[in-house]
Design an enzyme around this catalytic site. Structure first.
Site, PDB file in Angstrom:
ATOM      1  N   ARG A  44       0.844  -1.194   0.000  1.00  0.00           N
ATOM      2  CA  ARG A  44       0.000   0.000   0.000  1.00  0.00           C
ATOM      3  C   ARG A  44       0.879   1.244   0.000  1.00  0.00           C
ATOM      4  NH1 ARG A  44      -5.661   0.491   3.096  1.00  0.00           N
ATOM      5  NH2 ARG A  44      -5.890  -1.357   1.808  1.00  0.00           N
ATOM      6  N   LYS A  68      -7.883 -13.798   5.686  1.00  0.00           N
ATOM      7  CA  LYS A  68      -8.347 -13.840   4.296  1.00  0.00           C
ATOM      8  C   LYS A  68      -7.805 -15.081   3.587  1.00  0.00           C
ATOM      9  CE  LYS A  68      -8.247  -9.906   1.847  1.00  0.00           C
ATOM     10  NZ  LYS A  68      -7.909  -8.838   0.866  1.00  0.00           N
ATOM     11  N   LYS A  80       1.682  -7.547   4.984  1.00  0.00           N
ATOM     12  CA  LYS A  80       1.335  -6.318   4.258  1.00  0.00           C
ATOM     13  C   LYS A  80       2.535  -5.391   4.266  1.00  0.00           C
ATOM     14  CE  LYS A  80      -2.590  -4.708   2.402  1.00  0.00           C
ATOM     15  NZ  LYS A  80      -3.703  -5.504   1.884  1.00  0.00           N
ATOM     16  N   PRO A 118      -0.050  -6.002  -5.572  1.00  0.00           N
ATOM     17  CA  PRO A 118      -0.609  -4.651  -5.660  1.00  0.00           C
ATOM     18  C   PRO A 118      -1.633  -4.401  -4.557  1.00  0.00           C
ATOM     19  CG  PRO A 118      -1.560  -6.069  -7.342  1.00  0.00           C
ATOM     20  CD  PRO A 118      -0.527  -6.893  -6.637  1.00  0.00           C
ATOM     21  N   ASP A 119      -1.805  -3.171  -4.202  1.00  0.00           N
ATOM     22  CA  ASP A 119      -2.812  -2.768  -3.219  1.00  0.00           C
ATOM     23  C   ASP A 119      -3.168  -1.315  -3.509  1.00  0.00           C
ATOM     24  OD1 ASP A 119      -3.993  -4.034  -0.570  1.00  0.00           O
ATOM     25  OD2 ASP A 119      -3.626  -1.940  -0.101  1.00  0.00           O
ATOM     26  N   LEU A 185     -14.664   4.339  -6.654  1.00  0.00           N
ATOM     27  CA  LEU A 185     -14.580   3.855  -8.041  1.00  0.00           C
ATOM     28  C   LEU A 185     -13.130   3.753  -8.492  1.00  0.00           C
ATOM     29  CD1 LEU A 185     -17.551   5.841  -9.660  1.00  0.00           C
ATOM     30  CD2 LEU A 185     -17.565   3.566  -8.615  1.00  0.00           C
ATOM     31  N   GLY A 186     -12.268   3.238  -7.636  1.00  0.00           N
ATOM     32  CA  GLY A 186     -10.882   2.980  -8.016  1.00  0.00           C
ATOM     33  C   GLY A 186     -10.798   1.750  -8.907  1.00  0.00           C
ATOM     34  N   ALA A 241     -13.731   1.651  -1.109  1.00  0.00           N
ATOM     35  CA  ALA A 241     -12.681   2.661  -0.933  1.00  0.00           C
ATOM     36  C   ALA A 241     -11.815   2.248   0.258  1.00  0.00           C
ATOM     37  CB  ALA A 241     -13.327   4.025  -0.736  1.00  0.00           C
ATOM     38  N   ALA A 263     -13.398  -3.311  -0.054  1.00  0.00           N
ATOM     39  CA  ALA A 263     -12.495  -2.536   0.812  1.00  0.00           C
ATOM     40  C   ALA A 263     -12.008  -3.417   1.959  1.00  0.00           C
ATOM     41  CB  ALA A 263     -13.219  -1.308   1.359  1.00  0.00           C
TER      42      ALA A 263
HETATM   43  N1  PHE Z   1      -4.462  -6.057  -2.338  1.00  0.00           N
HETATM   44  C1  PHE Z   1      -4.568  -7.491  -2.313  1.00  0.00           C
HETATM   45  C2  PHE Z   1      -5.427  -7.906  -1.116  1.00  0.00           C
HETATM   46  O1  PHE Z   1      -5.687  -7.130  -0.222  1.00  0.00           O
HETATM   47  C3  PHE Z   1      -3.206  -8.076  -2.201  1.00  0.00           C
HETATM   48  C4  PHE Z   1      -2.747  -9.018  -3.253  1.00  0.00           C
HETATM   49  C5  PHE Z   1      -3.413  -9.223  -4.438  1.00  0.00           C
HETATM   50  C6  PHE Z   1      -1.619  -9.733  -3.009  1.00  0.00           C
HETATM   51  C7  PHE Z   1      -2.957 -10.141  -5.340  1.00  0.00           C
HETATM   52  C8  PHE Z   1      -1.146 -10.659  -3.903  1.00  0.00           C
HETATM   53  C9  PHE Z   1      -1.824 -10.836  -5.072  1.00  0.00           C
HETATM   54  O2  PHE Z   1      -5.875  -9.033  -1.050  1.00  0.00           O
END
Ligand code: PHE
Length: 352
Positions: A44, A68, A80, A118-119, A185-186, A241, A263
């Site tokens: 992030r 998750k 993270k 990505p985040d 709306l990202g 968001a 989110a």
């Molecule tokens: N932003 C994603 C999430 O919160 C993190 C992520 C996506 C990490 C894809 C690795 C691959 O789940």
């Protein structure tokens, strides 16, 4: 009496806070758990009043990633990366490269216990830059050897979750009969809005960036202020968001019947799940709803599945959510509590 025991069970395994040698910017990498396997979680890049706020966010976000991954059935733990930008600070291309290389060096130092992706504030091209310092970066563009932009897969997972949620709450999975308020709306929120428009749902949308109004209007959504979108009289609120949206202050103002969105960390505190329950609002845990990106990326990059196989896994989010919502109903608990206990069970099982 003040509780004094140290809760080492749920504490993070490893946290690095470093002032980037090239950028001078604060970089936090939090590895919450590797009980189920390598920790994964996005990078992030966002503004914080103080770097300590970035640290707090990284600790919370990485712990949520453990749950998750466990709920998604992945052989991974949670982590993270947070790059905390001072308020108002913008990055030119050189500064961005510098800070991503700094982050890559910290990740490289973790020797494979953590991989990023990505985040908020980063995308596939940034993963290429990080990968110049460490191979532990998911979602590089396909032509660069990665599985590409994960945001569309996250959105597909959100749609699957919305089907399951509507079936449970309204007795029908048909989204065309329902109204939705999409807040944000990202990358992901934009895809979700388009997909909901494609199935003929009634939509209201908002973003703090007024430039995104065009997207809303193009797909036939009503445009509203973020405040009006939050409290819109709709069937389902879709938070897409930043987190911390659902609080003891905002929950009494909501007029939706259910909530599900991508989110991360939508609740300001765990007790807010009970408050939603008391208000008769069915909340789909964000750790289930938002897992599509990570499910797709790991399926393709780690397990070498085809995109059709990966897509089927992403759609499995509907079954996971249905199972948790039914368990919650049967046991009289909240979906949040049911999800957390299922995640803990899997992590404990993995540890043993
Ligand atoms: N932003 C994603 C999430 O919160 C993190 C992520 C996506 C990490 C894809 C690795 C691959 O789940």
């Amino acid at each position: 009496m003040v509780a004094t025991h140290l809760d080492t069970e749920s504490m993070h395994e490893h946290v690095v806070v470093r002032r980037g040698v090239r950028s001078g910017l604060p970089i936090v990498v939090a590895v919450h758990s590797t009980a189920l396997g390598q920790a994964i979680g996005g990078c992030r890049l966002a503004h914080y009043p103080h770097w300590r706020d970035g640290l707090t966010d990284a600790l919370r976000l990485s712990a949520a990633m453990s749950d998750k991954c466990a709920l998604a059935g992945l052989p991974n733990g949670g982590g993270k990366t947070v790059v905390a930008l001072p308020p108002g600070r913008t990055l030119d291309a050189a500064a961005r490269r510098a800070v991503l290389h700094d982050a890559g060096d910290v990740i490289a130092g973790l020797e494979g216990t953590y991989a990023t992706g990505p985040d908020v504030g980063t995308g596939p091209d940034d993963m290429v830059t990080i990968a110049e310092r460490t191979p532990q970066a998911f979602c590089r563009p396909v032509q660069a050897g990665g599985s590409g932009d994960s945001s569309v897969h996250t959105a597909v997972g959100v749609l699957a979750a919305l089907h399951a949620l509507c079936a449970e709450r309204f007795g029908s999975a048909d989204l065309s009969a329902r109204s939705f308020a999409v807040l944000g709306l990202g990358r992901v929120g934009g895809h979700v809005l388009r997909m909901l428009a494609d199935v003929g749902a009634t939509l209201v949308a908002a973003d703090i960036d007024k430039g995104r109004r065009t997207l809303a209007v193009t797909v036939g959504a009503a445009w509203a202020s973020p405040q009006d979108c939050l409290t819109a009289d709709v069937d389902v609120l879709v938070p897409a968001a930043l987190g911390g949206l659902l609080t003891p202050h905002t929950v009494p103002t909501l007029r939706c019947a259910a909530i599900a969105g991508p989110a991360n960390n939508q609740l300001d505190a765990p007790a807010t799940a009970d408050l939603l329950h008391q208000h008769g609002i069915l909340w789909a845990p964000d750790i289930i709803v938002s897992a599509g990106g990570i499910i797709h990326a790991t399926a393709v990059e780690l397990h070498h599945e085809t995109s059709a196989q990966a897509a089927a896994r992403v759609r499995g989010i509907a079954d996971t959510l249905t199972d948790i919502l039914r368990t919650a109903r049967a046991t009289g608990s909240t979906p949040a509590a049911a999800a957390r206990s299922r995640a803990r069970q899997r992590i404990e099982h993995g540890r043993r």
